[in-house]
Design a protein around this motif. Structure first.
Motif, short mmCIF file in Angstrom:
data_model
loop_
_atom_site.label_atom_id
_atom_site.label_comp_id
_atom_site.label_asym_id
_atom_site.label_seq_id
_atom_site.Cartn_x
_atom_site.Cartn_y
_atom_site.Cartn_z
N LEU A 1 9.74 17.15 -6.49
CA LEU A 1 8.83 17.08 -5.33
C LEU A 1 7.50 17.31 -5.66
O LEU A 1 6.37 16.51 -5.58
N TYR A 2 7.35 18.56 -6.22
CA TYR A 2 6.12 19.23 -6.80
C TYR A 2 5.24 18.16 -7.77
O TYR A 2 4.19 18.02 -7.57
N ASP A 3 6.37 17.95 -8.89
CA ASP A 3 5.55 16.77 -9.76
C ASP A 3 5.08 15.62 -9.37
O ASP A 3 4.04 15.08 -9.61
N ILE A 4 5.68 14.89 -8.27
CA ILE A 4 5.36 13.47 -7.53
C ILE A 4 4.11 14.03 -6.90
O ILE A 4 3.04 13.27 -7.01
N GLU A 5 3.98 15.10 -6.21
CA GLU A 5 2.81 15.39 -5.57
C GLU A 5 1.68 15.56 -6.43
O GLU A 5 0.43 15.13 -6.06
N ALA A 6 1.76 16.12 -7.57
CA ALA A 6 0.84 16.60 -8.50
C ALA A 6 0.25 15.44 -9.20
O ALA A 6 -0.78 15.01 -9.45
N PHE A 7 1.42 14.29 -9.29
CA PHE A 7 0.68 12.98 -9.89
C PHE A 7 0.04 12.11 -8.88
O PHE A 7 -1.15 11.58 -9.48
N CYS A 8 0.26 12.47 -7.78
CA CYS A 8 -0.40 11.79 -6.63
C CYS A 8 -1.79 11.99 -6.53
O CYS A 8 -2.76 11.59 -6.31
N ASP A 9 -1.88 13.46 -6.68
CA ASP A 9 -3.23 14.10 -6.64
C ASP A 9 -4.03 13.88 -7.65
O ASP A 9 -5.25 13.37 -7.61
N ARG B 1 12.77 9.43 -14.72
CA ARG B 1 12.59 8.09 -14.19
C ARG B 1 11.60 7.78 -13.29
O ARG B 1 10.96 7.05 -13.11
N LEU B 2 11.56 8.72 -12.25
CA LEU B 2 10.53 8.75 -11.27
C LEU B 2 9.03 8.58 -11.63
O LEU B 2 8.38 7.63 -11.12
N ILE B 3 8.83 9.32 -12.50
CA ILE B 3 7.48 9.47 -12.75
C ILE B 3 7.06 8.06 -13.80
O ILE B 3 5.89 7.54 -13.41
N SER B 4 8.03 7.59 -14.50
CA SER B 4 7.43 6.39 -15.30
C SER B 4 7.55 5.19 -13.99
O SER B 4 6.91 4.32 -14.19
N ASP B 5 8.17 5.35 -13.10
CA ASP B 5 8.40 4.24 -11.97
C ASP B 5 7.01 4.35 -11.05
O ASP B 5 6.47 3.21 -10.87
N LEU B 6 6.70 5.59 -11.01
CA LEU B 6 5.45 5.57 -10.21
C LEU B 6 4.37 5.11 -11.13
O LEU B 6 3.41 4.43 -10.16
N LYS B 7 4.12 5.13 -12.17
CA LYS B 7 3.05 4.79 -12.93
C LYS B 7 3.08 3.25 -12.86
O LYS B 7 1.81 2.55 -13.18
N LEU C 1 0.88 -1.14 0.05
CA LEU C 1 0.01 -0.07 -0.05
C LEU C 1 0.76 1.12 0.05
O LEU C 1 0.28 2.45 -0.40
N THR C 2 1.81 1.24 0.83
CA THR C 2 2.82 2.52 0.81
C THR C 2 4.31 2.21 -0.02
O THR C 2 4.81 1.22 0.17
N LEU C 3 4.39 3.33 -0.87
CA LEU C 3 5.68 3.32 -1.57
C LEU C 3 6.45 4.38 -0.89
O LEU C 3 6.01 5.70 -0.84
N VAL C 4 7.61 3.99 -0.54
CA VAL C 4 8.66 4.77 0.22
C VAL C 4 9.85 5.29 -0.92
O VAL C 4 10.26 4.45 -1.38
N ILE C 5 9.88 6.40 -1.28
CA ILE C 5 11.07 6.93 -2.16
C ILE C 5 12.03 7.60 -1.45
O ILE C 5 11.75 8.56 -0.86
N THR C 6 13.18 7.12 -1.55
CA THR C 6 14.40 7.47 -0.71
C THR C 6 15.45 8.11 -1.39
O THR C 6 15.94 7.54 -2.32
#
Lengths: 250, 387
Positions: free
Chosen positions: B79-87, B48-54, B27-32
């Motif tokens: 960080l903002y992009d990841i937050e926007a993606f999660c939203d 890379r991150l956005i494609s990984d998140l997908k 349920l929880t993905l931790v990105i370090t």
């Protein structure tokens, strides 16, 4: 002060046709310092600055950046160097066809590879830093001289440079705006550790911000004094330097 | 911890910029993140991150910044992009170990994004009537300004007639040289080629009827009445009209025009009249040169291809083209000269703002001049027919 040398000028000579502008120029710029290149009008301050950033090539002598001679630098290395410096010119040199935000975004888009929206946000944060929030969509012709100067500083800061070169940052500005720019320069140096090289002859600014100055003399065309401006003001051996720093007519 | 993946490539290894993904309890993905997240690493990491998140279905995303060396504005934009993606995907989002300064910057980013989105939406709502109203107002303002400018020119002309010494003779002679003498070669060459082409094309048709001799009439008459003045004017509009606009425009933005005004000079008399008078002198003379060279081209085709003698060609030319035809062409060229110089100076004086405006004024002076030349020519054709 950290004594890491990041720029070293050795025996620099600048000559246009048969006219010698500068000769026997030797000095270093240390990491994290604020260095002011000082001197009367027409002594070659801006010419020296243009040599330091590679816009002009020396007639003789060398300018070393991290152990590499600037004039021998390969194109890709020079491009990398450009991404690590920020430069402001005397008149601001903002592109008239672009808004302030677009001017600041330009190097961000070119170097970061981030999406346009991210570049725009970073550009806005830089404009915010120089107190130009609300003027993002103004064209350079629509803002005052002080705003243009601040916008050009924002553009120079766009890539979080290691070294900032400022050509007459407070010339022609009112004392308050000039003091604001001085404060901004000190903040940048203190908070980000940015090395700052300034060309100026504004005494009030120099005494406020400079830790070290080099004085270019128009007659001998070389550096005649180097050190803390407060010390040089009363103790410099060269009377021209003392007169300059005390605003006395020679 | 179920899964660990590392990303590193080229200069990102040099700078130590990296991140690892840890999927916890499905349920929880931790990105370090680790290393320097800055201008040089942000773009690569973001892609890379956005494609990984997908490729992950986790409901919660946690960003851990405990191991980073530094993060700047460029890193924060990721960080903002990841937050926007999660939203957008309805995932929860949290950042650990973000210091207060960077938190403020990230909040600033969020507020600016909203401002930009709002502004972009507003921009797309363009109202037709608003645009129509704006365009009409601009047109009326321009019309008023141009009428005032014409009035200024007339007043300056009258003042010159009464006090001819107020004309800046040195400048005027300089502009006669630039507009006239310097243009002789190009006007001559173009006119010669034009005469050559006209004679050559018409000769093919006229030869079939044995009407070779009329080549002289065709070239002579068309050049004297129409093509001579028009071609010369178009060349002068491109060479000198644009130069007038650029010169005066540059003077305007560098405050030289303001300086002249403050020193008490009449701008129209100082800047416009020398150019206007010079063009009015130079253009008719250039038109005569143009006629001469075009007829020379026609003569070469006539004698070389059609077997005419130079005497018969010249005789036919003299019989067809009357002095009035030349005078008609000269009058036209004077009117065109007034248009070219006035438009060039007007566009130059209308410049305000930056260097880009000078370019616009230059282009606009050429386009407007050519349009006005053709318009004036059409009007004169109608007038001369019924007069």
């Amino acid at each position: 002060m950290n004594k890491d040398i990041i720029i070293e000028v050795q025996e620099l000579m600048v000559k246009f046709d048969d006219n010698i502008i500068l000769q026997n120029i030797n000095f270093q710029v240390f990491k994290g310092e604020i260095l002011v290149i000082l001197g009367g009008s027409g002594c070659g301050k801006t010419v020296l600055l243009k040599h330091l950033i590679g816009l002009l090539r020396p007639y003789s002598g060398t300018i070393m950046l991290g152990g590499t001679t600037l004039s021998d630098m390969q194109e890709n290395l020079y491009r990398k160097f450009l991404s690590k410096i920020g430069v402001t010119f005397q008149g601001g040199a903002l592109l008239g066809s672009m808004t302030l935000e677009e001017n600041v975004s330009l190097p961000i888009i070119e170097y970061s590879g981030l999406p346009d929206i991210s570049a725009r946000i970073i550009a806005r944060s830089k404009l915010h830093m120089v107190n130009l929030e609300g003027y993002e969509n103004y064209y350079p012709s629509e803002v005052s001289g002080g705003m243009k100067k601040r916008a050009s500083i924002a553009r120079a800061l766009a890539l979080n440079p290691d070294i900032l070169f400022l050509d007459e940052p407070s010339a022609g500005l009112d004392p308050v705006t000039s003091a604001e720019i001085d404060k901004l320069i000190l903040n940048l140096n203190k908070s980000l550790g940015t090395t700052i090289v300034i060309v100026s002859h504004e005494l009030a600014s120099i005494f406020d911000i400079a830790k070290r100055v080099i004085f270019l003399d128009k007659h001998s065309k070389t550096i005649t004094a180097e050190g803390d401006p407060h010390y040089l003001k009363d103790n410099c051996e060269d009377f021209r330097v003392r007169n300059f720093l005390n605003r006395k007519i020679i | 911890m179920i899964k660990v993946r590392k990303n590193s490539k080229n200069n990102h290894v040099e700078t130590g910029a990296d991140y690892s993904l840890q999927l916890m309890s499905d349920l929880t993905l931790v990105i370090t993140f680790s290393g320097k997240i800055d201008l040089y690493t942000a773009s690569y990491l973001q892609a890379r991150l956005i494609s990984d998140l997908k490729s992950h279905d986790a409901e919660d995303v946690i960003i851990n910044l405990n191991n980073i060396d530094m993060i700047d504005d460029y890193g924060l934009s990721i960080l903002y992009d990841i937050e926007a993606f999660c939203d957008r995907r309805g995932k929860s989002f949290e950042i650990l170990h973000l210091d207060a300064t960077n938190q403020r910057k990230l909040d600033f980013f969020k507020s600016e994004i909203n401002t930009l989105k709002h502004a972009d939406k507003k921009d797309t709502k363009s109202n037709f009537f608003l645009v129509l109203g704006d365009t009409t107002l601009i047109f009326l303002r321009e019309f008023k300004k141009s009428i005032l400018f014409i009035g200024d020119i007339i007043l300056s002309f009258l003042s010159l007639c009464m006090k001819p010494k107020t004309l800046r003779f040195k400048d005027t002679i300089n502009y006669v040289q630039k507009t006239g003498v310097d243009a002789i070669f190009i006007v001559g060459l173009i006119s010669f080629l034009l005469g050559l082409i006209m004679a050559f094309m018409s000769a093919i048709q006229l030869k079939q009827f044995g009407a070779n001799i009329y080549v002289a009439s065709l070239v002579g008459l068309s050049m004297a009445r129409e093509l001579g003045p028009i071609m010369t004017s178009i060349i002068v509009a491109g060479r000198s009209g644009s130069a007038f606009a650029a010169e005066i425009g540059t003077m305007k933005i560098s405050e030289e025009v303001d300086a002249l005004k403050i020193m008490g000079f009449d701008i129209t008399l100082f800047l416009v009249m020398p150019r206007l008078v010079a063009t009015v002198i130079a253009l008719p003379i250039l038109t005569l040169f143009s006629n001469f060279f075009a007829n020379l081209g026609g003569l070469i085709v006539g004698t070389g291809m059609l077997g005419l003698t130079s005497h018969s060609y010249m005789h036919q030319l003299g019989a067809t083209v009357a002095l009035n035809d030349f005078l008609y062409g000269i009058v036209k060229s004077i009117i065109f000269a007034l248009l070219i110089a006035s438009v060039g100076c007007y566009r130059g004086l209308s410049v305000h703002g930056g260097t880009e405006e000078v370019g616009k004024a230059t282009t606009s002076s050429v386009v407007s001049s050519i349009f006005l030349i053709i318009l004036a020519d059409s009007m004169m054709a109608v007038i001369s027919t019924y007069w």
